[in-house]
Design a protein around this motif. Structure first.
Motif, PDB file in Angstrom:
ATOM      1  N   ASN A 360       0.828  -1.215   0.000  1.00 16.76           N
ATOM      2  CA  ASN A 360       0.000   0.000   0.000  1.00 16.76           C
ATOM      3  C   ASN A 360       0.859   1.262   0.000  1.00 16.76           C
ATOM      4  O   ASN A 360       1.656   1.428  -0.908  1.00 16.76           O
ATOM      5  CB  ASN A 360      -1.008  -0.061   1.147  1.00 16.76           C
ATOM      6  N   THR A 361       0.739   2.141   0.998  1.00 19.82           N
ATOM      7  CA  THR A 361       1.511   3.395   0.921  1.00 19.82           C
ATOM      8  C   THR A 361       3.018   3.115   0.913  1.00 19.82           C
ATOM      9  O   THR A 361       3.788   3.885   0.345  1.00 19.82           O
ATOM     10  CB  THR A 361       1.209   4.327   2.111  1.00 19.82           C
ATOM     11  N   GLY A 384      -8.573  -4.218  -5.050  1.00 21.75           N
ATOM     12  CA  GLY A 384      -8.557  -3.238  -3.963  1.00 21.75           C
ATOM     13  C   GLY A 384      -9.098  -3.746  -2.641  1.00 21.75           C
ATOM     14  O   GLY A 384      -9.186  -2.987  -1.683  1.00 21.75           O
ATOM     15  N   ASP A 411       0.979  -3.456   7.333  1.00 23.42           N
ATOM     16  CA  ASP A 411       0.565  -4.114   8.587  1.00 23.42           C
ATOM     17  C   ASP A 411      -0.955  -4.283   8.696  1.00 23.42           C
ATOM     18  O   ASP A 411      -1.460  -5.342   9.077  1.00 23.42           O
ATOM     19  CB  ASP A 411       1.140  -3.409   9.826  1.00 23.42           C
ATOM     20  N   GLY A 412      -1.703  -3.248   8.327  1.00 25.96           N
ATOM     21  CA  GLY A 412      -3.161  -3.342   8.419  1.00 25.96           C
ATOM     22  C   GLY A 412      -3.700  -4.446   7.525  1.00 25.96           C
ATOM     23  O   GLY A 412      -4.539  -5.260   7.949  1.00 25.96           O
ATOM     24  N   SER A 413      -3.212  -4.522   6.310  1.00 28.41           N
ATOM     25  CA  SER A 413      -3.682  -5.542   5.367  1.00 28.41           C
ATOM     26  C   SER A 413      -3.303  -6.940   5.829  1.00 28.41           C
ATOM     27  O   SER A 413      -4.070  -7.892   5.654  1.00 28.41           O
ATOM     28  CB  SER A 413      -3.095  -5.283   3.978  1.00 28.41           C
ATOM     29  N   ALA A 440      -0.418   2.096  11.213  1.00 23.11           N
ATOM     30  CA  ALA A 440      -1.518   2.985  10.808  1.00 23.11           C
ATOM     31  C   ALA A 440      -2.209   2.437   9.566  1.00 23.11           C
ATOM     32  O   ALA A 440      -1.629   1.651   8.822  1.00 23.11           O
ATOM     33  CB  ALA A 440      -0.974   4.374  10.496  1.00 23.11           C
ATOM     34  N   ALA A 442      -2.455   4.107   6.939  1.00 24.55           N
ATOM     35  CA  ALA A 442      -1.901   5.391   6.485  1.00 24.55           C
ATOM     36  C   ALA A 442      -2.663   5.951   5.285  1.00 24.55           C
ATOM     37  O   ALA A 442      -2.920   7.155   5.203  1.00 24.55           O
ATOM     38  CB  ALA A 442      -0.422   5.219   6.148  1.00 24.55           C
ATOM     39  N   ILE A 443      -3.031   5.077   4.381  1.00 19.95           N
ATOM     40  CA  ILE A 443      -3.685   5.584   3.165  1.00 19.95           C
ATOM     41  C   ILE A 443      -5.018   6.251   3.501  1.00 19.95           C
ATOM     42  O   ILE A 443      -5.430   7.217   2.855  1.00 19.95           O
ATOM     43  CB  ILE A 443      -3.850   4.468   2.122  1.00 19.95           C
TER      44      ILE A 443
HETATM   45  C1  LIG Z   1     -11.723  -5.651   2.322  1.00 15.49           C
HETATM   46  C2  LIG Z   1     -11.409  -4.219   2.571  1.00 15.49           C
HETATM   47  N1  LIG Z   1     -11.769  -3.624   3.711  1.00 15.49           N
HETATM   48  C3  LIG Z   1     -11.468  -2.340   3.941  1.00 15.49           C
HETATM   49  C4  LIG Z   1     -10.810  -1.606   2.997  1.00 15.49           C
HETATM   50  C5  LIG Z   1     -10.564  -0.127   3.215  1.00 15.49           C
HETATM   51  N2  LIG Z   1      -9.136   0.129   3.353  1.00 15.49           N
HETATM   52  C6  LIG Z   1      -8.417   0.569   2.327  1.00 15.49           C
HETATM   53  S1  LIG Z   1      -6.849   0.797   2.724  1.00 15.49           S
HETATM   54  C7  LIG Z   1      -7.125   0.345   4.322  1.00 15.49           C
HETATM   55  C8  LIG Z   1      -6.048   0.357   5.343  1.00 15.49           C
HETATM   56  C9  LIG Z   1      -4.709   0.097   4.778  1.00 15.49           C
HETATM   57  O1  LIG Z   1      -3.776   0.087   5.833  1.00 15.49           O
HETATM   58  P1  LIG Z   1      -2.468  -0.749   5.684  1.00 15.49           P
HETATM   59  O2  LIG Z   1      -2.757  -2.042   5.034  1.00 15.49           O
HETATM   60  O3  LIG Z   1      -1.771  -0.791   6.995  1.00 15.49           O
HETATM   61  O4  LIG Z   1      -1.626   0.094   4.621  1.00 15.49           O
HETATM   62  P2  LIG Z   1      -1.088   1.597   4.732  1.00 15.49           P
HETATM   63  O5  LIG Z   1      -2.190   2.456   4.228  1.00 15.49           O
HETATM   64  O6  LIG Z   1      -0.759   1.875   6.174  1.00 15.49           O
HETATM   65  O7  LIG Z   1       0.101   1.632   3.856  1.00 15.49           O
HETATM   66  C10 LIG Z   1      -8.441  -0.008   4.510  1.00 15.49           C
HETATM   67  C11 LIG Z   1      -8.993  -0.470   5.813  1.00 15.49           C
HETATM   68  C12 LIG Z   1     -10.442  -2.263   1.792  1.00 15.49           C
HETATM   69  N3  LIG Z   1      -9.801  -1.655   0.817  1.00 15.49           N
HETATM   70  N4  LIG Z   1     -10.732  -3.555   1.610  1.00 15.49           N
END
Ligand SMILES: Cc1ncc(C[n+]2csc(CCOP(=O)(O)OP(=O)(O)O)c2C)c(N)n1
Length: 516
Positions: A360-361, A384, A411-413, A440, A442-443
């Protein structure tokens, strides 16, 4: 033979030999049958989203479907987000969903639900087998449907009594139809646009992002001055030293619009016309400039490599493709940031690696840092729906046991489908997982600004992954994956080198500096 036996025998006869499974009571006869067919490899996944994502990774790398075995409507629902990503990747994939026995459905038992409706939302083909005598033929049809160009999710619903009843026989494998040749008219229209001297972009997707199609596209660009771009999140992109380079259309519509500014002709080869990921107040839904003419040279289900090669022979006879020159960044020193981590990855990426990118970010610097690394494949988050990377890495590693797999995870993913690590350990897959730990979402912090939603501290707290910090090394070791944590670029380089040199799964938690 019972219906379940016919399903599994037919799968094997059709070349579907891997089944990512999370079964329940209604699938017990399928589970029993899986154990009796020697060619079948059953892979236990501890959440359905892992099973479906793994089948996606497998299909992307082999072009052949794997099966995902799921338990009634709730099991299918748990697997749905990664089936959505597979649909967007146009991956051949066979979902097999067990259902209650036909005569039991009217009792509305607790797990009763509308499987057909759920399946329909992601599948290009759905069938409910009515009798054990049909089980073999239905399975063969399902495999053919999954392979229907360019590839799709096919869902076969198997009631429990159809599985346990006798009177079945294996279905004869049916040949899938080949990709359609491209009409001369589309070819001529593309040729006219390319020869007209106006700014043109060739937008590549699907099989256009693998060789030999990339070589043909590069020849066309070199001969005509057209620019090459790739869809934002390709299912599989072959890249690296010696392969013609193609930048992807940016995620943010403003950046995508500046990439496409001035374009008069957009020629699609295996890609759809680009759209902004989201609508924002006051921002356009498409990055295309006004007056840009969009034409399809080849739809995703067409013979895209054939069309590009034929077009190259018309407009670029005798012109050679322009390959990416080799080159790697130096291993950096100092703070561990998304940028320095990308440089470490670019410096160490092994030849033939399969990169599953859900950073992601933190992925912002990865394409640049790895552009001149030895040839590799890049798999991205096609639909996505996050929670895809670790499962896709699972399937890619099973599909290609001789290739190193690098799962680059935000980390969130990672927390959506972290159970995939357990399958990495159980199957001893050569997957190195890097967690970009920025603590975080972050995005979404950025998106909060962009949407203009009035946000206070309570809103920001919903996008914060600290309190407590997630200990990914503990999570990984708890599931049998050796793990370490890196806090500087030098530590990360040492740990990544070690992980890549040793077979089997590893996880490195890249504890990024607070900035990112
Ligand atoms: C199945 C699903 N649930 C929720 C989202 C909404 N969403 C998009 S990005 C994101 C968080 C991403 O955080 P992370 O994976 O930690 O990446 P970062 O933005 O910190 O780089 C969420 C919850 C999504 N895209 N897909």
């Amino acid at each position: 033979m019972n219906g379940a036996g016919a399903v599994v025998r037919t799968l094997a006869d059709c070349g579907v030999t891997t089944c990512f499974a999370n079964p329940g009571t209604s699938e017990m006869h399928l589970v029993a049958a899986l154990g009796t067919v020697q060619q079948m490899r059953g892979v236990l996944c501890l959440f359905e989203g892992v099973a479906t994502g793994a089948a996606d990774g497998y299909g992307r790398m082999t072009g052949q479907p794997a099966a995902a075995l799921l338990h009634l409507g709730p099991g299918l629902a748990n697997g749905l987000a990664n089936l959505h990503n597979a649909r967007r990747a146009r991956t051949p994939l066979l979902a097999i969903v067990g259902d209650h026995a036909t005569y039991h459905k009217r009792y509305d038992a607790p797990l009763e639900s509308d499987i057909d409706a759920l399946a329909g939302s992601v599948s290009g083909w759905v069938r409910r087998t009515a009798r054990s005598a049909d089980a073999g033929a239905d399975t063969a049809d399902a495999v053919t449907a999954a392979l229907s160009p360019p590839g799709q999710v096919a869902t076969l619903i198997l009631p429990a009594d159809v599985g346990w009843s006798d009177g079945a026989e294996p279905g004869a494998p049916v040949r899938a139809r080949p990709p359609a040749p491209v009409a001369d008219e589309s070819m001529r229209a593309a040729e006219t646009a390319l020869r007209g001297g106006e700014p043109a972009v060739l937008l590549l997707g699907g099989t256009a992002l693998t060789r030999p199609a990339l070589d043909a596209a590069s020849r066309i660009a070199a001969a005509t001055g057209a620019r090459l771009l790739a869809e934002t999140f390709p299912a599989r992109h072959e890249r690296g030293a010696g392969v013609p380079p193609v930048d992807r259309v940016a995620y943010l519509v403003e950046f995508a619009a500046s990439q496409l500014a001035g374009t008069r002709h957009l020629i699609l080869a295996g890609a759809s016309a680009p759209a902004s990921f989201f609508a924002y107040p006051g921002k356009p839904s498409t990055p295309l400039p006004d007056g840009c003419d969009v034409q399809a040279l080849a739809a995703p289900g067409d013979d895209v490599p054939g069309a590009l090669t034929a077009l190259a022979d018309r407009v670029a006879a005798g012109v050679a493709p322009v390959p990416q020159q080799p080159g790697r960044p130096d291993v950096p020193d100092g703070e561990l940031t998304a940028q320095s981590a990308a440089a470490v990855i670019g410096a160490l990426l092994p030849e033939g690696a399969i990169v599953c990118d859900e950073a992601n970010t933190s992925s912002l610097w990865l394409p640049g840092a790895t552009a001149g690394a030895p040839p590799h494949d890049w798999l991205s988050l096609t639909g996505g729906a996050i929670g895809q990377g670790l499962p896709v890495a699972t399937g890619a590693a099973i599909a290609c046991p001789d290739r190193p797999v690098l799962a680059l995870e935000a980390d969130g993913s990672a927390m959506y489908t972290a159970q995939a690590l357990w399958t990495h350990a159980r199957e001893q897959l050569d997957v190195t997982t890097v967690i970009f730990s920025n603590r975080a979402y972050a995005i979404l912090t950025m998106e909060l600004e962009r949407t203009g939603a009035p946000a206070g501290p309570a809103a920001r707290d919903l996008l914060d992954l600290s309190r407590p910090d997630i200990d990914f090394t503990a999570l990984a070791t708890g599931m049998g994956v050796p793990a370490s944590r890196a806090s500087t670029a030098a530590e990360f380089a040492v740990q990544l080198k070690t992980a890549l040199a040793e077979p089997g799964p590893h996880l490195i938690e890249a504890a990024l500096s607070p900035a990112w």
